[in-house]
Design a protein around this motif. Sequence first.
Motif, mmCIF file in Angstrom:
data_model
loop_
_atom_site.group_PDB
_atom_site.id
_atom_site.type_symbol
_atom_site.label_atom_id
_atom_site.label_comp_id
_atom_site.label_asym_id
_atom_site.label_seq_id
_atom_site.Cartn_x
_atom_site.Cartn_y
_atom_site.Cartn_z
ATOM 1 N N GLU A 1 19.738 -35.940 -31.497
ATOM 2 C CA GLU A 1 19.393 -37.277 -31.985
ATOM 3 C C GLU A 1 19.204 -37.289 -33.498
ATOM 4 O OE1 GLU A 1 16.031 -38.565 -29.740
ATOM 5 O OE2 GLU A 1 17.267 -39.413 -28.125
ATOM 6 N N LEU B 1 28.234 -34.791 -27.272
ATOM 7 C CA LEU B 1 26.784 -34.827 -27.225
ATOM 8 C C LEU B 1 26.255 -34.084 -28.443
ATOM 9 C CD1 LEU B 1 25.895 -34.166 -23.467
ATOM 10 C CD2 LEU B 1 26.079 -36.340 -24.676
ATOM 11 N N VAL C 1 22.058 -27.997 -27.956
ATOM 12 C CA VAL C 1 22.389 -29.272 -28.603
ATOM 13 C C VAL C 1 21.111 -29.921 -29.143
ATOM 14 C CG1 VAL C 1 23.229 -31.622 -28.213
ATOM 15 C CG2 VAL C 1 24.487 -29.667 -27.274
ATOM 16 N N ARG C 2 20.066 -29.963 -28.344
ATOM 17 C CA ARG C 2 18.810 -30.595 -28.782
ATOM 18 C C ARG C 2 18.236 -29.906 -30.022
ATOM 19 N NH1 ARG C 2 17.445 -31.277 -23.097
ATOM 20 N NH2 ARG C 2 16.391 -29.266 -23.146
ATOM 21 N N VAL D 1 18.985 -36.026 -27.118
ATOM 22 C CA VAL D 1 20.441 -35.889 -27.158
ATOM 23 C C VAL D 1 21.080 -37.270 -27.214
ATOM 24 C CG1 VAL D 1 22.482 -35.130 -25.884
ATOM 25 C CG2 VAL D 1 20.442 -33.683 -25.940
ATOM 26 N N LEU E 1 24.880 -39.542 -27.247
ATOM 27 C CA LEU E 1 26.286 -39.520 -26.820
ATOM 28 C C LEU E 1 27.080 -40.430 -27.745
ATOM 29 C CD1 LEU E 1 27.672 -39.942 -23.219
ATOM 30 C CD2 LEU E 1 28.541 -41.358 -25.068
ATOM 31 N N ARG F 1 33.551 -38.180 -20.314
ATOM 32 C CA ARG F 1 32.547 -39.225 -20.501
ATOM 33 C C ARG F 1 31.574 -39.294 -19.320
ATOM 34 N NH1 ARG F 1 32.091 -43.827 -23.943
ATOM 35 N NH2 ARG F 1 30.042 -44.701 -23.493
ATOM 36 N N LEU G 1 22.454 -27.940 -23.226
ATOM 37 C CA LEU G 1 21.685 -29.071 -23.744
ATOM 38 C C LEU G 1 20.537 -28.609 -24.624
ATOM 39 C CD1 LEU G 1 21.649 -31.335 -20.555
ATOM 40 C CD2 LEU G 1 23.058 -31.575 -22.607
ATOM 41 N N ALA H 1 29.221 -36.426 -19.654
ATOM 42 C CA ALA H 1 28.343 -36.593 -20.799
ATOM 43 C C ALA H 1 27.263 -37.633 -20.524
ATOM 44 C CB ALA H 1 29.165 -36.994 -22.026
ATOM 45 N N GLU H 2 27.635 -38.727 -19.870
ATOM 46 C CA GLU H 2 26.656 -39.769 -19.571
ATOM 47 C C GLU H 2 25.560 -39.252 -18.655
ATOM 48 O OE1 GLU H 2 29.042 -42.900 -18.021
ATOM 49 O OE2 GLU H 2 29.518 -43.740 -20.008
ATOM 50 N N VAL I 1 23.135 -36.775 -20.719
ATOM 51 C CA VAL I 1 22.284 -37.298 -21.790
ATOM 52 C C VAL I 1 20.813 -37.218 -21.368
ATOM 53 C CG1 VAL I 1 21.591 -39.375 -23.027
ATOM 54 C CG2 VAL I 1 23.997 -38.787 -22.831
ATOM 55 N N TRP J 1 28.565 -30.647 -28.252
ATOM 56 C CA TRP J 1 29.253 -30.293 -26.997
ATOM 57 C C TRP J 1 30.165 -31.430 -26.588
ATOM 58 C CZ3 TRP J 1 27.871 -31.569 -21.511
ATOM 59 C CH2 TRP J 1 28.643 -30.825 -20.603
#
Length: 299
Positions: free
Chosen positions: A176, A173, A238-239, A260, A262, A249, A235, A252-253, A256, A245
């Motif tokens: 964007e 992740l 990450v944003r 963010v 994937l 899967r 998150l 992560a899905e 999201v 991170w």
Amino acid sequence: MIDDISLRNLRSFLVVAQESSISRAAARLHVTQQTLSQQIQNLERTLGATLLVRTSRGVRLTAAGEQLTASGRTLMDDAESLYAAVRAAAAGRVGRLRVATASHPTTQLAIELANTIEAEHPGIEVEVRTVLRPVEAMAELHAGTSDAALLWLPTGDAELRTATFRNDARAVLLAEAHRLAGAASVTLAELSEDPVVIVDAFGSPAVQAHRIADPRPDGRPAVRGPVVQTLEDCLTQVRRGHGVWFAPRAMAEWAVCPGVALVPVTDLEPVELAVAWTDAAPRELVDRLVAAAGRIGCG
């Protein structure tokens, strides 16, 4: 006094009472008349009462025998029910199983497993217990407040027993605005300069290193980013572009969110999802969970 009453002698007496005959009762019980008479005498001696008298037509119950017949059948029925219940519990057909989960995907899976087990075994109740972090799920196992947990391996806890039922590919992740956010896939080499957000949720430096792919395939250490306690904080980092991170899967899905992206990581080894438990857990019930997880994991 109740401790001295033999259920075998009581059962024999009840058959005699039903047949009104020592000989017919002996044949039905597949014992000799002498053995059956001795059992009745032992029961009478224990109770301190004469239960039956012999007549030319067989046997006749005394008042004490009538009372024992009326109450003894209930006692035998209760004993047989107790025996059946104990055997069912020993075979894992009844009981209560508490399953801990530490993420939304595993909670959803635990609910599916709970519904499957309860449908297949109406005598089993499954409680799904949600906690914030894997380390808390493991603590529940050791404290005995949960019987089993669904955890991605490794756990870092050598005392846990585990049964793997699924392999999950991992993804990354990232923000964007990250240079690789639109890629179809990435490699660890392409992320070698990116700090990795560390969720302090495992209680083991070795497990933490595994989760952030440290060291990398070329031997270089991973760049460690901010250390956070919760997924929400992860998150946020990450944003804001403070790090990337890695996660299974499925995790992560679910994680999201706006801001963010994937991206699958092609050379990041999959992680195993397993049922975990301690030696103190009710193994028969855990085996039901492992079997159901195996069927669902292969489906």
